[in-house]
Each structure stands twice: as C-alpha cells, then as structure tokens.
Design an enzyme around this catalytic site. Structure first.
Site, PDB file in Angstrom:
ATOM      1  N   HIS A 107      -6.728   5.020   6.836  1.00 41.97           N
ATOM      2  CA  HIS A 107      -5.997   4.562   5.645  1.00 41.97           C
ATOM      3  C   HIS A 107      -5.224   5.709   4.988  1.00 41.97           C
ATOM      4  O   HIS A 107      -4.174   5.491   4.386  1.00 41.97           O
ATOM      5  CB  HIS A 107      -6.972   3.915   4.657  1.00 41.97           C
ATOM      6  CG  HIS A 107      -6.313   3.188   3.531  1.00 41.97           C
ATOM      7  ND1 HIS A 107      -5.350   2.213   3.737  1.00 41.97           N
ATOM      8  CD2 HIS A 107      -6.443   3.304   2.187  1.00 41.97           C
ATOM      9  CE1 HIS A 107      -4.941   1.754   2.562  1.00 41.97           C
ATOM     10  NE2 HIS A 107      -5.579   2.404   1.605  1.00 41.97           N
ATOM     11  N   ASN A 167       2.040   3.609  10.611  1.00 46.58           N
ATOM     12  CA  ASN A 167       1.313   4.182  11.762  1.00 46.58           C
ATOM     13  C   ASN A 167       1.670   3.356  12.986  1.00 46.58           C
ATOM     14  O   ASN A 167       2.049   2.198  12.853  1.00 46.58           O
ATOM     15  CB  ASN A 167      -0.207   4.109  11.517  1.00 46.58           C
ATOM     16  CG  ASN A 167      -0.661   2.671  11.250  1.00 46.58           C
ATOM     17  OD1 ASN A 167      -0.517   2.182  10.132  1.00 46.58           O
ATOM     18  ND2 ASN A 167      -1.178   2.012  12.266  1.00 46.58           N
ATOM     19  N   HIS A 208      -5.618  -8.914  -1.527  1.00 47.51           N
ATOM     20  CA  HIS A 208      -5.715  -9.184  -0.086  1.00 47.51           C
ATOM     21  C   HIS A 208      -6.926 -10.071   0.210  1.00 47.51           C
ATOM     22  O   HIS A 208      -7.950  -9.985  -0.463  1.00 47.51           O
ATOM     23  CB  HIS A 208      -5.899  -7.875   0.690  1.00 47.51           C
ATOM     24  CG  HIS A 208      -4.798  -6.895   0.506  1.00 47.51           C
ATOM     25  ND1 HIS A 208      -4.764  -5.991  -0.528  1.00 47.51           N
ATOM     26  CD2 HIS A 208      -3.681  -6.675   1.238  1.00 47.51           C
ATOM     27  CE1 HIS A 208      -3.670  -5.255  -0.430  1.00 47.51           C
ATOM     28  NE2 HIS A 208      -2.989  -5.647   0.633  1.00 47.51           N
ATOM     29  N   TYR A 256      -8.859  -9.595   2.672  1.00 40.10           N
ATOM     30  CA  TYR A 256      -9.972  -8.747   3.125  1.00 40.10           C
ATOM     31  C   TYR A 256     -10.794  -8.198   1.965  1.00 40.10           C
ATOM     32  O   TYR A 256     -11.908  -7.711   2.156  1.00 40.10           O
ATOM     33  CB  TYR A 256      -9.477  -7.605   4.036  1.00 40.10           C
ATOM     34  CG  TYR A 256      -8.576  -6.581   3.382  1.00 40.10           C
ATOM     35  CD1 TYR A 256      -9.070  -5.657   2.468  1.00 40.10           C
ATOM     36  CD2 TYR A 256      -7.222  -6.519   3.699  1.00 40.10           C
ATOM     37  CE1 TYR A 256      -8.249  -4.717   1.868  1.00 40.10           C
ATOM     38  CE2 TYR A 256      -6.386  -5.586   3.117  1.00 40.10           C
ATOM     39  CZ  TYR A 256      -6.913  -4.684   2.192  1.00 40.10           C
ATOM     40  OH  TYR A 256      -6.092  -3.765   1.599  1.00 40.10           O
ATOM     41  N   GLU A 257     -10.250  -8.261   0.765  1.00 34.72           N
ATOM     42  CA  GLU A 257     -11.015  -7.837  -0.408  1.00 34.72           C
ATOM     43  C   GLU A 257     -12.006  -8.921  -0.835  1.00 34.72           C
ATOM     44  O   GLU A 257     -12.828  -8.701  -1.717  1.00 34.72           O
ATOM     45  CB  GLU A 257     -10.078  -7.522  -1.569  1.00 34.72           C
ATOM     46  CG  GLU A 257      -9.175  -6.324  -1.322  1.00 34.72           C
ATOM     47  CD  GLU A 257      -8.151  -6.142  -2.420  1.00 34.72           C
ATOM     48  OE1 GLU A 257      -8.485  -5.531  -3.436  1.00 34.72           O
ATOM     49  OE2 GLU A 257      -7.013  -6.638  -2.272  1.00 34.72           O
ATOM     50  N   MET A 309      -1.959  -6.867   7.085  1.00 31.37           N
ATOM     51  CA  MET A 309      -3.036  -7.705   6.537  1.00 31.37           C
ATOM     52  C   MET A 309      -2.618  -8.411   5.254  1.00 31.37           C
ATOM     53  O   MET A 309      -3.469  -8.771   4.433  1.00 31.37           O
ATOM     54  CB  MET A 309      -4.274  -6.836   6.259  1.00 31.37           C
ATOM     55  CG  MET A 309      -4.752  -6.026   7.455  1.00 31.37           C
ATOM     56  SD  MET A 309      -6.049  -4.859   6.978  1.00 31.37           S
ATOM     57  CE  MET A 309      -6.199  -3.887   8.482  1.00 31.37           C
ATOM     58  N   SER A 310      -1.327  -8.630   5.089  1.00 33.41           N
ATOM     59  CA  SER A 310      -0.867  -9.218   3.821  1.00 33.41           C
ATOM     60  C   SER A 310       0.355 -10.101   4.044  1.00 33.41           C
ATOM     61  O   SER A 310       0.605 -10.558   5.154  1.00 33.41           O
ATOM     62  CB  SER A 310      -0.530  -8.098   2.833  1.00 33.41           C
ATOM     63  OG  SER A 310       0.623  -7.386   3.246  1.00 33.41           O
ATOM     64  N   SER A 327       0.823  -1.221   0.000  1.00 38.08           N
ATOM     65  CA  SER A 327       0.000   0.000   0.000  1.00 38.08           C
ATOM     66  C   SER A 327       0.852   1.264   0.000  1.00 38.08           C
ATOM     67  O   SER A 327       1.662   1.471   0.903  1.00 38.08           O
ATOM     68  CB  SER A 327      -0.876   0.044   1.256  1.00 38.08           C
ATOM     69  OG  SER A 327      -1.742  -1.049   1.285  1.00 38.08           O
ATOM     70  N   HIS A 339      -3.233   0.835  -4.588  1.00 33.57           N
ATOM     71  CA  HIS A 339      -2.647  -0.298  -5.285  1.00 33.57           C
ATOM     72  C   HIS A 339      -2.866  -0.139  -6.780  1.00 33.57           C
ATOM     73  O   HIS A 339      -4.002  -0.075  -7.240  1.00 33.57           O
ATOM     74  CB  HIS A 339      -3.277  -1.613  -4.820  1.00 33.57           C
ATOM     75  CG  HIS A 339      -2.807  -2.031  -3.468  1.00 33.57           C
ATOM     76  ND1 HIS A 339      -1.860  -2.993  -3.280  1.00 33.57           N
ATOM     77  CD2 HIS A 339      -3.135  -1.583  -2.246  1.00 33.57           C
ATOM     78  CE1 HIS A 339      -1.638  -3.125  -1.988  1.00 33.57           C
ATOM     79  NE2 HIS A 339      -2.396  -2.289  -1.339  1.00 33.57           N
ATOM     80  N   ALA A 384       2.779  -2.242   4.156  1.00 31.82           N
ATOM     81  CA  ALA A 384       2.500  -1.220   5.154  1.00 31.82           C
ATOM     82  C   ALA A 384       2.084  -1.958   6.418  1.00 31.82           C
ATOM     83  O   ALA A 384       1.351  -2.943   6.348  1.00 31.82           O
ATOM     84  CB  ALA A 384       1.369  -0.325   4.671  1.00 31.82           C
TER      85      ALA A 384
HETATM   86  N1  HPA Z   1      -2.902  -2.726  11.324  1.00 34.30           N
HETATM   87  C1  HPA Z   1      -3.041  -3.623  10.335  1.00 34.30           C
HETATM   88  N2  HPA Z   1      -2.615  -3.410   9.103  1.00 34.30           N
HETATM   89  C2  HPA Z   1      -1.994  -2.237   8.853  1.00 34.30           C
HETATM   90  C3  HPA Z   1      -1.819  -1.257   9.845  1.00 34.30           C
HETATM   91  C4  HPA Z   1      -2.307  -1.525  11.157  1.00 34.30           C
HETATM   92  O1  HPA Z   1      -2.190  -0.712  12.080  1.00 34.30           O
HETATM   93  N3  HPA Z   1      -1.180  -0.213   9.250  1.00 34.30           N
HETATM   94  C5  HPA Z   1      -0.978  -0.562   7.962  1.00 34.30           C
HETATM   95  N4  HPA Z   1      -1.470  -1.789   7.710  1.00 34.30           N
END
Ligand code: HPA
Length: 269
Positions: A242, A230, A78, A80-81, A206-207, A25, A56, A108
């Site tokens: 995001h 973050n 992903h 989650y998609e 998440m990847s 990302s 993406h 990320a």
């Molecule tokens: N959590 C999960 N996935 C992420 C995060 C997070 O804080 N930041 C970027 N991808």
C-alpha cells in the site's frame, strides 16, 4: 434517504455544484484547488459513512473552480472496509440530490496491460464488476432511475474524447482501458491477474464500479480516471504494498491536479 444530508450540506454552503469528483487513494490534493471552499468531514453529514482507509481524508469539499461549482469527495467508502453497497454509494446519491449531473471518479489501480507504466493515467472505457454484488440490488426507487438501467456507455464517450483533447493540450499522456473491480482487500494473485487480462481488463482496483453503477442509474454522466500506482501482481519480480500505491499517488499528484483543473470546466452535463 439522502434528504437530511442534502439539507445539511445546503445549510453550510450556497455553492450549487454541477460537477462532482471522487478522489481515490493518495489522490486527495485536488480538493485544495477550490476557492470559496466549504469542507465538511464525512462524519458530520447525516447518514454519510466515514472512511477508515489510510490515504483517505474523508471529507466533502464544495467550492469553485473558476466559474464552475464543484463538489469533491476526498476519500470514499470501500466494500473491503466492511461498508455495504448502499454505504459505498451514498456519497454519489447525495451529490445527485444537490444538483450534480457530471461525475469524475479517480482511483488507484494496478496495471494489468503490459503497455502501462507505474504513474500513468488511464481513462476508463468500461468496467467489469467482479465484486460479487450490485448496489442496485433490492427494491428500486423509481423516482431515481429504472429497475434495469442500461450500462452500454457507463463511461461517457463524449467525456473521454474531451479528456483526451485536454490531455493532449497539456502534454499529459493518458491511456485508455477496462477497469476490473475486485472486492479486496488482499491484492490479486498472479493467477487472478492472468485471468483478468484474459477477460479483457487493463487495470484492476477495489472501488469506483459501485459508484458508477449508481451514477448511471440516476442518469449522471461519468468519467473514470485510474492512476496506475503499481504493476499488478506477478508482472514484476516484487511484492505489492500500500505504501507504493500511496507513493505513486504523490508522484502523479501535480499532473492529476493540472489535468482536473483544465478538464472539469469542459464537462457539460
Ligand atoms: N490491485 C487492486 N487494487 C489496487 C491495486 C492492485 O494492484 N493497486 C491499487 N489499487
């Protein structure tokens, strides 16, 4: 299952990549560095799922970095998609089929370890799969790899040592840590982050984990680089969004490009 994709890609380029990169990302800039570049939108490649996530690009870029032939996945599918494990790992299977033996996965991630800072890069030393499933579930293709693949060095120690040396040469600070993979798409709760810290995770995302499992299954050597976009939930008195994730990706873009350019030619299979 990947043979049509292989034929399609090989029909579009004479470059035979040995190293593959997946850009996460907000981290897509590196693809522009390749010369003799062929860009193929995922949607054009037989069987390839195309990403819907913001940030993406969704294309395969094959080209050269100096003397090195490289395949870059700008964007990934992903779970989650709504993609299946098979879809989420299809790209890595295809790259292996066209000759890639070394993989660099970027992502990320949220920083769990309090020593980390937003914008920092972390070399992934190991992972914890909390996505509730595994891409190798189902009949095993013995021609690709074993039924029960070893994962005791899922992220190559040798590659990590090279990455540390390159980072030191370039004056780039890199941390090292364990990546916990969650299904998403909701970010974690503060309680989940405390739990993840307790079980030994340093960053969360998440990847990557499905791809790394599949790559290991096929005997590819892996390096993982998380960009701490973050601090994870509950660490700072602010919400996670995001936009912040993408903003931080843009902040570290030049550093990551510099790092990858110096690093890839040093990764031998
Ligand atoms: N959590 C999960 N996935 C992420 C995060 C997070 O804080 N930041 C970027 N991808």
């Amino acid at each position: 299952m990947t043979s049509e994709a292989k034929r399609f890609i090989q029909g579009h380029t004479s470059v035979v990549p040995s190293v593959g990169v997946v850009l996460g990302s907000g981290l897509g800039a590196f693809a522009d560095e390749l010369t003799a570049r062929t860009e193929i939108p995922y949607g054009d490649i037989p069987g390839w799922p195309h990403s819907t996530a913001v940030g993406h690009a969704g294309k395969l870029v094959v080209g050269r970095l100096g003397d090195l032939d490289v395949a870059v996945m700008a964007g990934r599918a992903h779970l989650y998609e709504g993609y299946t494990m098979r879809e989420a790992t299809y790209g890595v299977r295809v790259l292996q089929s066209i000759g890639v033996r070394s993989m660099v996965f970027t992502n990320a991630a949220g920083g769990i370890n309090l020593a980390l800072e937003r914008g920092g890069l972390v070399l992934i030393s190991d992972h914890i799969n909390l996505q509730g499933t595994n891409p190798l579930v189902g009949p095993n293709d013995d021609s690709l790899g074993p039924r029960f693949p070893d994962m005791s060095e899922a992220y190559s120690c040798a590659y990590r040592a090279i990455a540390k040396a390159v980072a030191a040469e370039l004056g780039i600070t890199v941390g090292e840590g364990v990546y916990a993979a969650m299904l998403g798409p909701s970010y974690e709760t503060p309680a989940e982050i405390r739990y993840l810290r307790t079980i030994g995770a340093d960053v969360v995302g998440m990847s990557t984990v499905p791809e790394v499992i599949v790559a290991n299954h096929m005997g590819m050597k892996c390096l993982g680089i998380s960009c701490v976009t973050n601090m994870a939930a509950g660490i700072l008195p602010q919400k996670i969004n995001h936009e912040e994730v993408l903003e931080t990706g843009a902040m570290v873009r030049d550093t990551l490009v510099r790092f990858l350019k110096a690093l890839l030619p040093r990764l031998s299979a």
